[in-house]
Motif scaffolding. Structure first.
Motif, PDB file in Angstrom:
ATOM      1  N   GLY A 141      20.220 -32.065 -68.407  1.00 41.63           N
ATOM      2  CA  GLY A 141      21.578 -32.577 -68.587  1.00 41.63           C
ATOM      3  C   GLY A 141      22.264 -32.634 -67.235  1.00 41.63           C
ATOM      4  O   GLY A 141      21.830 -31.977 -66.273  1.00 41.63           O
ATOM      5  N   SER A 142      23.334 -33.424 -67.143  1.00 44.79           N
ATOM      6  CA  SER A 142      24.048 -33.432 -65.860  1.00 44.79           C
ATOM      7  C   SER A 142      24.802 -32.120 -65.664  1.00 44.79           C
ATOM      8  O   SER A 142      25.113 -31.743 -64.545  1.00 44.79           O
ATOM      9  CB  SER A 142      24.960 -34.654 -65.707  1.00 44.79           C
ATOM     10  N   ASP A 143      25.058 -31.398 -66.758  1.00 47.50           N
ATOM     11  CA  ASP A 143      25.637 -30.056 -66.642  1.00 47.50           C
ATOM     12  C   ASP A 143      24.866 -29.198 -65.635  1.00 47.50           C
ATOM     13  O   ASP A 143      25.444 -28.577 -64.748  1.00 47.50           O
ATOM     14  CB  ASP A 143      25.522 -29.322 -67.994  1.00 47.50           C
ATOM     15  N   ILE A 170      25.395 -30.408 -62.084  1.00 42.14           N
ATOM     16  CA  ILE A 170      26.710 -30.053 -61.526  1.00 42.14           C
ATOM     17  C   ILE A 170      26.613 -28.642 -60.926  1.00 42.14           C
ATOM     18  O   ILE A 170      27.025 -28.378 -59.800  1.00 42.14           O
ATOM     19  CB  ILE A 170      27.811 -30.111 -62.624  1.00 42.14           C
ATOM     20  N   PHE A 182      36.647 -33.080 -66.769  1.00 42.89           N
ATOM     21  CA  PHE A 182      35.574 -32.312 -67.386  1.00 42.89           C
ATOM     22  C   PHE A 182      35.646 -30.851 -66.910  1.00 42.89           C
ATOM     23  O   PHE A 182      35.747 -30.591 -65.702  1.00 42.89           O
ATOM     24  CB  PHE A 182      34.251 -32.959 -67.006  1.00 42.89           C
ATOM     25  N   TYR A 191      33.329 -28.469 -63.856  1.00 42.67           N
ATOM     26  CA  TYR A 191      33.424 -28.415 -62.379  1.00 42.67           C
ATOM     27  C   TYR A 191      34.062 -27.084 -61.962  1.00 42.67           C
ATOM     28  O   TYR A 191      33.581 -26.404 -61.055  1.00 42.67           O
ATOM     29  CB  TYR A 191      34.271 -29.568 -61.812  1.00 42.67           C
ATOM     30  N   CYS A 221      35.354 -37.930 -61.423  1.00 41.99           N
ATOM     31  CA  CYS A 221      34.745 -38.273 -62.702  1.00 41.99           C
ATOM     32  C   CYS A 221      35.209 -39.699 -63.032  1.00 41.99           C
ATOM     33  O   CYS A 221      36.399 -39.943 -63.184  1.00 41.99           O
ATOM     34  CB  CYS A 221      35.215 -37.277 -63.759  1.00 41.99           C
ATOM     35  N   ASN A 249      36.554 -38.183 -68.018  1.00 41.11           N
ATOM     36  CA  ASN A 249      36.642 -37.541 -69.322  1.00 41.11           C
ATOM     37  C   ASN A 249      37.777 -36.510 -69.234  1.00 41.11           C
ATOM     38  O   ASN A 249      37.722 -35.661 -68.355  1.00 41.11           O
ATOM     39  CB  ASN A 249      35.309 -36.839 -69.624  1.00 41.11           C
ATOM     40  N   ALA A 268      28.877 -39.954 -66.031  1.00 44.45           N
ATOM     41  CA  ALA A 268      28.280 -39.691 -67.345  1.00 44.45           C
ATOM     42  C   ALA A 268      28.521 -40.874 -68.298  1.00 44.45           C
ATOM     43  O   ALA A 268      27.704 -41.156 -69.174  1.00 44.45           O
ATOM     44  CB  ALA A 268      28.864 -38.405 -67.939  1.00 44.45           C
ATOM     45  N   TYR A 269      29.655 -41.564 -68.090  1.00 47.49           N
ATOM     46  CA  TYR A 269      30.014 -42.702 -68.971  1.00 47.49           C
ATOM     47  C   TYR A 269      29.867 -44.036 -68.250  1.00 47.49           C
ATOM     48  O   TYR A 269      30.433 -45.043 -68.676  1.00 47.49           O
ATOM     49  CB  TYR A 269      31.446 -42.504 -69.494  1.00 47.49           C
ATOM     50  N   THR A 283      23.586 -39.419 -66.839  1.00 48.33           N
ATOM     51  CA  THR A 283      23.017 -38.650 -67.949  1.00 48.33           C
ATOM     52  C   THR A 283      22.365 -39.546 -68.996  1.00 48.33           C
ATOM     53  O   THR A 283      22.739 -40.713 -69.123  1.00 48.33           O
ATOM     54  CB  THR A 283      24.098 -37.774 -68.619  1.00 48.33           C
ATOM     55  N   SER A 305      22.631 -38.469 -72.037  1.00 49.28           N
ATOM     56  CA  SER A 305      23.273 -37.917 -73.238  1.00 49.28           C
ATOM     57  C   SER A 305      24.248 -38.862 -73.924  1.00 49.28           C
ATOM     58  O   SER A 305      24.609 -38.640 -75.070  1.00 49.28           O
ATOM     59  CB  SER A 305      24.057 -36.653 -72.883  1.00 49.28           C
ATOM     60  N   LYS A 306      24.739 -39.873 -73.219  1.00 45.78           N
ATOM     61  CA  LYS A 306      25.823 -40.698 -73.787  1.00 45.78           C
ATOM     62  C   LYS A 306      25.268 -42.055 -74.204  1.00 45.78           C
ATOM     63  O   LYS A 306      24.782 -42.192 -75.319  1.00 45.78           O
ATOM     64  CB  LYS A 306      26.966 -40.821 -72.776  1.00 45.78           C
ATOM     65  N   ARG A 325      18.681 -33.092 -73.550  1.00 42.79           N
ATOM     66  CA  ARG A 325      19.173 -32.543 -72.288  1.00 42.79           C
ATOM     67  C   ARG A 325      18.464 -33.132 -71.063  1.00 42.79           C
ATOM     68  O   ARG A 325      17.618 -32.482 -70.437  1.00 42.79           O
ATOM     69  CB  ARG A 325      19.044 -31.000 -72.260  1.00 42.79           C
TER      70      ARG A 325
HETATM   71  N1  PMP Z   1      30.010 -34.942 -67.164  1.00 41.85           N
HETATM   72  C1  PMP Z   1      30.925 -35.361 -68.036  1.00 41.85           C
HETATM   73  C2  PMP Z   1      32.117 -36.086 -67.514  1.00 41.85           C
HETATM   74  C3  PMP Z   1      30.777 -35.107 -69.404  1.00 41.85           C
HETATM   75  O1  PMP Z   1      31.725 -35.509 -70.253  1.00 41.85           O
HETATM   76  C4  PMP Z   1      29.639 -34.403 -69.851  1.00 41.85           C
HETATM   77  C5  PMP Z   1      29.400 -34.076 -71.306  1.00 41.85           C
HETATM   78  N2  PMP Z   1      30.427 -34.054 -72.141  1.00 41.85           N
HETATM   79  C6  PMP Z   1      28.718 -33.999 -68.900  1.00 41.85           C
HETATM   80  C7  PMP Z   1      28.917 -34.282 -67.568  1.00 41.85           C
HETATM   81  C8  PMP Z   1      27.496 -33.210 -69.270  1.00 41.85           C
HETATM   82  O2  PMP Z   1      26.619 -33.987 -69.968  1.00 41.85           O
HETATM   83  P1  PMP Z   1      25.092 -33.617 -70.127  1.00 41.85           P
HETATM   84  O3  PMP Z   1      24.899 -32.218 -69.607  1.00 41.85           O
HETATM   85  O4  PMP Z   1      24.820 -33.741 -71.568  1.00 41.85           O
HETATM   86  O5  PMP Z   1      24.362 -34.632 -69.284  1.00 41.85           O
END
Ligand code: PMP
Length: 355
Positions: free
Chosen positions: A84-86, A89, A110, A113, A155, A159, A186-187, A210, A212-213, A221
């Motif tokens: 995941g990008s989480d 980060i 988000f 950070y 971001c 978000n 992410a978006y 990511t 994920s979206k 992940r």
């Molecule tokens: N960055 C932003 C702006 C997000 O909104 C999210 C998930 N809500 C993430 C990162 C993390 O996403 P993921 O770890 O699923 O890639």
């Protein structure tokens, strides 16, 4: 129980996702579409032929990085894949930020950070968005002057507000800053801009992406970052080994091989976002902010009450209790057209009973 938690993290709370039962899930900006049939069948066939899951995954995600490099038109050496990008980060912060060093990021934005900065011993510093939620670029310049940060997060689309920072402003900010700018996209698939095109001219930019979206793989992940090779090598020093499972790597690769389906889904979501925006705009008592992402932020008269009533109806949206900048705001993830219709109808039924 003895109190073992680090003294500077005593007020940190475990992350709790909403676990209320639901009919329609519009609270976490996930894709409303399941993994494409073609991808599921291919994965099932490969699994039946032999899983290889007794072995550790490819720690460098070689195959997936090659597929991403073709999709994003960059070199595989300019990519790191994460859980995941989480995770990325956190890896970026851990690699770049010394104890006591400042990290700037927009607010509201988000939450991770700030949290990962604290965990790393850095100083999280918020730069408020303007009242209409546009980026206050001058605010960033002032904070750079004042706090000399090592790292800035941008971001875009942001978000939970949905707005972007225009590429020319981002480029100028990055070129005038001696630290690293991490652009969280992410978006990014839901808008027409990407900072990836700045990487060649800006060796101090990292772009976070990511699966994920838009790509619909939140449950697996997978995220990635793109940056100049020199910066990738430095960040890679901190990445945990074997961080992304073989199954997740393969699924992400197969999704990239089926981008025709994903592109079609992305345009459906964008069309639905615009429809939802227009419809919400015509509802009295609702202010809707324009968005370049797969969600819309609305401001209402009593967000808590509307949130409760939507939840009772099995419709999960995101609320922001206690956040003054997002007082009376709700974030709605764009769903399928059927989901969006149910949401709109239910909201219109609820609103007359709200003060
Ligand atoms: N960055 C932003 C702006 C997000 O909104 C999210 C998930 N809500 C993430 C990162 C993390 O996403 P993921 O770890 O699923 O890639």
């Amino acid at each position: 129980m003895n109190d073992y938690l680090r003294s500077d993290l005593k007020d940190l709370k475990p992350y709790r996702a909403n676990v209320a039962p639901y009919r329609i899930k519009m609270d976490a900006n996930e894709s409303p579409f399941d993994m494409p049939d073609r991808v599921r069948k291919q994965l099932a066939e490969e699994l039946l032929a032999g899983s290889g899951l007794n072995l550790y995954p490819d720690s460098d995600a070689t195959g997936l990085r090659k597929s991403i490099s073709e999709y994003c038109n960059v070199h595989p050496d300019e990519i790191i894949v994460g859980a995941g990008s989480d995770e990325l980060i956190q890896v970026i912060i851990n690699a770049l930020v010394d104890r006591g060093e400042a990290v700037l990021y927009p607010s509201p934005s988000f939450g991770m950070y700030g949290i990962f900065t604290r965990i790393a011993g850095g100083i999280p510093l918020e730069v408020a968005l303007k009242e209409d939620f546009c980026y206050d670029v001058d605010g960033f310049y002032k904070a750079i002057e004042l706090y000399k940060p090592k790292l800035i997060f941008i971001c875009s689309p942001n978000n939970p507000t949905g707005n972007i920072l225009e590429l020319n402003k981002l480029e100028e900010l990055t070129k005038n800053f001696s630290g690293v700018v991490a652009v969280d996209e992410a978006y990014g698939e839901f808008c027409e801009y990407s900072a990836v095109e700045l990487i060649e001219q800006c060796p101090n930019i990292v772009v976070l992406k990511t699966f994920s979206k838009a790509m619909g793989l939140a449950g697996l992940r997978v995220g990635y970052l793109i940056a100049n090779k020199g910066l990738v090598d430095q960040i890679n020093a901190v990445k945990p080994p074997y961080n992304v499972s073989s199954f997740s790597q393969r699924a992400a690769q197969l999704v990239l091989e089926n981008m025709d389906i994903i592109r079609d889904r992305i345009s459906k979501i964008i069309n639905e976002r615009e429809r939802l925006y227009t419809e919400l705009n015509s509802v009295g008592g609702v202010h809707v902010y324009p968005s370049k992402a797969n969600f819309l932020l609305i401001r209402v008269n009593d967000a808590d009450e509307i949130y409760e009533k939507l939840t009772e109806e099995g419709i999960l949206v995101r609320n922001f209790p206690g956040n003054q900048l997002l007082k009376d705001c709700l974030r709605i993830t764009v769903g399928t057209s059927e989901d969006n219709d149910i949401f709109l109808k239910t909201l219109k039924q609820i609103l007359p009973s709200i003060r």
